[in-house]
Design a protein around this motif. Sequence first.
Motif, short mmCIF file in Angstrom:
data_model
loop_
_atom_site.label_atom_id
_atom_site.label_comp_id
_atom_site.label_asym_id
_atom_site.label_seq_id
_atom_site.Cartn_x
_atom_site.Cartn_y
_atom_site.Cartn_z
N LEU A 92 0.87 -1.18 0.00
CA LEU A 92 0.00 0.00 0.00
C LEU A 92 0.91 1.23 0.00
CD1 LEU A 92 -2.74 1.48 0.34
CD2 LEU A 92 -2.49 1.16 2.80
N LEU A 93 0.92 1.95 -1.11
CA LEU A 93 1.78 3.13 -1.26
C LEU A 93 0.91 4.38 -1.13
CD1 LEU A 93 4.39 4.64 -2.13
CD2 LEU A 93 3.66 4.26 -4.51
N CYS A 94 1.22 5.22 -0.16
CA CYS A 94 0.41 6.42 0.07
C CYS A 94 1.29 7.52 0.65
CB CYS A 94 -0.78 6.11 0.97
SG CYS A 94 -0.36 5.35 2.55
N PRO A 95 0.85 8.78 0.62
CA PRO A 95 1.73 9.89 1.00
C PRO A 95 2.24 9.83 2.43
CG PRO A 95 -0.13 10.72 -0.25
CD PRO A 95 -0.41 9.27 0.01
N ASN A 96 1.41 9.51 3.37
CA ASN A 96 1.85 9.40 4.77
C ASN A 96 0.84 8.54 5.53
OD1 ASN A 96 -0.35 10.98 5.73
ND2 ASN A 96 0.75 12.86 5.23
N GLU A 97 1.04 8.39 6.83
CA GLU A 97 0.22 7.46 7.62
C GLU A 97 -1.25 7.85 7.66
OE1 GLU A 97 1.87 10.54 10.42
OE2 GLU A 97 2.69 9.33 8.78
N ASN A 98 -1.57 9.12 7.39
CA ASN A 98 -2.97 9.53 7.40
C ASN A 98 -3.78 8.92 6.26
OD1 ASN A 98 -2.91 11.17 9.70
ND2 ASN A 98 -1.95 12.83 8.54
N TYR A 99 -3.07 8.42 5.24
CA TYR A 99 -3.77 7.83 4.09
C TYR A 99 -3.88 6.31 4.19
CZ TYR A 99 -3.79 12.40 1.97
OH TYR A 99 -4.03 13.73 1.73
N ILE A 100 -3.41 5.76 5.30
CA ILE A 100 -3.63 4.33 5.51
C ILE A 100 -5.13 4.09 5.63
CG2 ILE A 100 -3.23 2.42 7.13
CD1 ILE A 100 -0.49 3.71 7.71
N LEU A 101 -5.58 2.99 5.10
CA LEU A 101 -7.03 2.75 5.04
C LEU A 101 -7.57 2.35 6.41
CD1 LEU A 101 -6.82 0.95 1.61
CD2 LEU A 101 -7.84 3.21 2.04
N ASP A 102 -8.88 2.36 6.52
CA ASP A 102 -9.54 2.02 7.79
C ASP A 102 -8.99 0.69 8.34
OD1 ASP A 102 -11.72 0.63 9.43
OD2 ASP A 102 -12.56 2.62 9.21
N GLN A 103 -8.77 0.66 9.64
CA GLN A 103 -8.18 -0.53 10.27
C GLN A 103 -9.02 -1.79 10.04
OE1 GLN A 103 -5.16 -1.24 11.51
NE2 GLN A 103 -4.74 0.77 10.65
N ARG A 104 -10.32 -1.60 9.84
CA ARG A 104 -11.17 -2.77 9.55
C ARG A 104 -10.65 -3.51 8.32
NH1 ARG A 104 -16.97 -0.93 7.88
NH2 ARG A 104 -17.31 -0.60 10.11
N TYR A 105 -10.26 -2.74 7.29
CA TYR A 105 -9.82 -3.36 6.04
C TYR A 105 -8.34 -3.74 6.10
CZ TYR A 105 -14.29 -1.42 4.98
OH TYR A 105 -15.62 -1.12 5.05
N MET A 106 -7.54 -2.94 6.81
CA MET A 106 -6.13 -3.30 6.98
C MET A 106 -6.03 -4.63 7.74
SD MET A 106 -4.56 -0.83 5.41
CE MET A 106 -2.92 -1.43 5.75
N LYS A 107 -6.86 -4.75 8.78
CA LYS A 107 -6.84 -5.97 9.60
C LYS A 107 -7.28 -7.18 8.77
CE LYS A 107 -8.66 -7.53 14.08
NZ LYS A 107 -9.79 -8.40 13.79
N LYS A 108 -8.36 -6.98 8.02
CA LYS A 108 -8.87 -8.09 7.19
C LYS A 108 -7.81 -8.51 6.17
CE LYS A 108 -12.49 -9.69 7.38
NZ LYS A 108 -12.82 -10.94 8.13
N ALA A 109 -7.16 -7.53 5.54
CA ALA A 109 -6.12 -7.85 4.56
C ALA A 109 -4.97 -8.61 5.24
CB ALA A 109 -5.62 -6.57 3.89
N GLY A 110 -4.63 -8.20 6.45
CA GLY A 110 -3.58 -8.90 7.20
C GLY A 110 -3.96 -10.35 7.48
N GLU A 111 -5.22 -10.56 7.83
CA GLU A 111 -5.70 -11.93 8.08
C GLU A 111 -5.62 -12.76 6.80
OE1 GLU A 111 -8.93 -10.46 11.43
OE2 GLU A 111 -9.66 -11.44 9.61
N TYR A 112 -6.01 -12.15 5.68
CA TYR A 112 -5.94 -12.89 4.40
C TYR A 112 -4.49 -13.22 4.07
CZ TYR A 112 -10.81 -11.59 3.41
OH TYR A 112 -12.17 -11.43 3.44
N ALA A 113 -3.60 -12.23 4.27
CA ALA A 113 -2.19 -12.47 3.96
C ALA A 113 -1.68 -13.66 4.78
CB ALA A 113 -1.37 -11.22 4.24
N ALA A 114 -2.05 -13.68 6.06
CA ALA A 114 -1.60 -14.79 6.93
C ALA A 114 -2.21 -16.12 6.47
CB ALA A 114 -1.97 -14.50 8.37
N GLY A 115 -3.46 -16.07 6.03
CA GLY A 115 -4.17 -17.30 5.68
C GLY A 115 -3.89 -17.80 4.28
N PHE A 116 -3.58 -16.89 3.37
CA PHE A 116 -3.47 -17.28 1.96
C PHE A 116 -2.07 -17.09 1.39
CE2 PHE A 116 -8.07 -16.13 2.42
CZ PHE A 116 -8.57 -17.41 2.27
N GLY A 117 -1.11 -16.82 2.27
CA GLY A 117 0.29 -16.88 1.85
C GLY A 117 0.89 -15.62 1.27
N GLY A 118 0.20 -14.49 1.39
CA GLY A 118 0.78 -13.24 0.90
C GLY A 118 1.34 -12.42 2.04
N ASP A 119 1.56 -11.12 1.78
CA ASP A 119 1.88 -10.23 2.89
C ASP A 119 1.45 -8.81 2.56
OD1 ASP A 119 5.39 -10.43 2.13
OD2 ASP A 119 4.00 -8.86 1.51
#
Length: 332
Positions: free
Chosen positions: A201-228
């Motif tokens: 996820l490339l963005c200008p600074n930490e304020n552009y990080i997406l909602d934690q609901r989606y960041m967390k879900k993406a992290g769970e998928y990465a852990a479960g499906f072999g990405g990061d």
Amino acid sequence: MKHFLTTADWTLEALQAILADAENLKRSPIRDDLKNKAMALLFFNPSLRTRTSFELGVQQLGGTAIALNAGQDSWPLAFDEGVPMLGDEEEHVIEAAQVLGRYVDFIGIRSFPKFKNWQEDRKDQVIKSFAKYAGVPIVNMETITHPCQELAMIKALQDRHGELKGKKFVLTWTYHPKPLNTAVANSALMAAAKFGMDVTLLCPNENYILDQRYMKKAGEYAAGFGGDITISHDIDSAYAGADAVYAKSWGAIPYFGNWDEERPIRDAHKHFIVDEEKMQKTNNATFSHCLPLRRNVKATDAVMNADYCLAIEEAENRLHVQKALLSALAKG
Ligand code: CP
């Protein structure tokens, strides 16, 4: 009852089955999966692709589609419950949803955030109210996520790259003169992670990080499906070795309702435009965007016109994947 509010409610296998059927439908577009069935398409915001592809897709499956611009073709709706309706709204979603549900077999909802208060917008009240009261499957046509776009994006990527697991997917914020919905970014993040990609996820600074609901879900998928999942504010290292670049502009969540303060930050990052120089840092990456796109603001003419640009294929895929989705919903 199965809705399509977010792909998070659907297994990877179920999504892959929809994608496989989308390919069948691309090859043989006319079927009767929706014969004698009807879909209402309720738009609270404009659309070119979504409206056209849903109307046509329902017809191509033998059904009837009825598009309504909420508040113009239909009455302005109220959503708050247990309070006197003393504003401009003439009808409550409790009745509107039930009535539409008596007429049609599916309801599609497009309802963007109000961009004033993210804590309110993230409740996704409009589509959740329809899901609560309509009594028929509800399809998300873009609210705070855009799951139909996710499927179209993944199909375009699979068609070009084959197996996606382990491929580097860069989701880059781009400049736009106005703060835009985070929906497609939320969706692209989750979909790429769910299909096993290594997501940056490339963005200008930490304020552009997406909602934690989606960041967390993406992290769970990465852990479960072999990405990061990697967060980067550095253009060179983010693009380096990328297999797929996906661009989107979005408003920074901490500035919801306070956009004048965000403007200088976004104005200072016009160089996040996707151009040939950046694409040359990649591993011969493909590029895509959900459209609509402001040329030479988000991506240059050269990038949009390149063979590696999948934006038109992705837009075409909206038709195929939505037909496959409706066919799956019709089977129950
Ligand atoms: N990508 C997309 O949803 O396009 P429209 O806004 O034109 O429907």
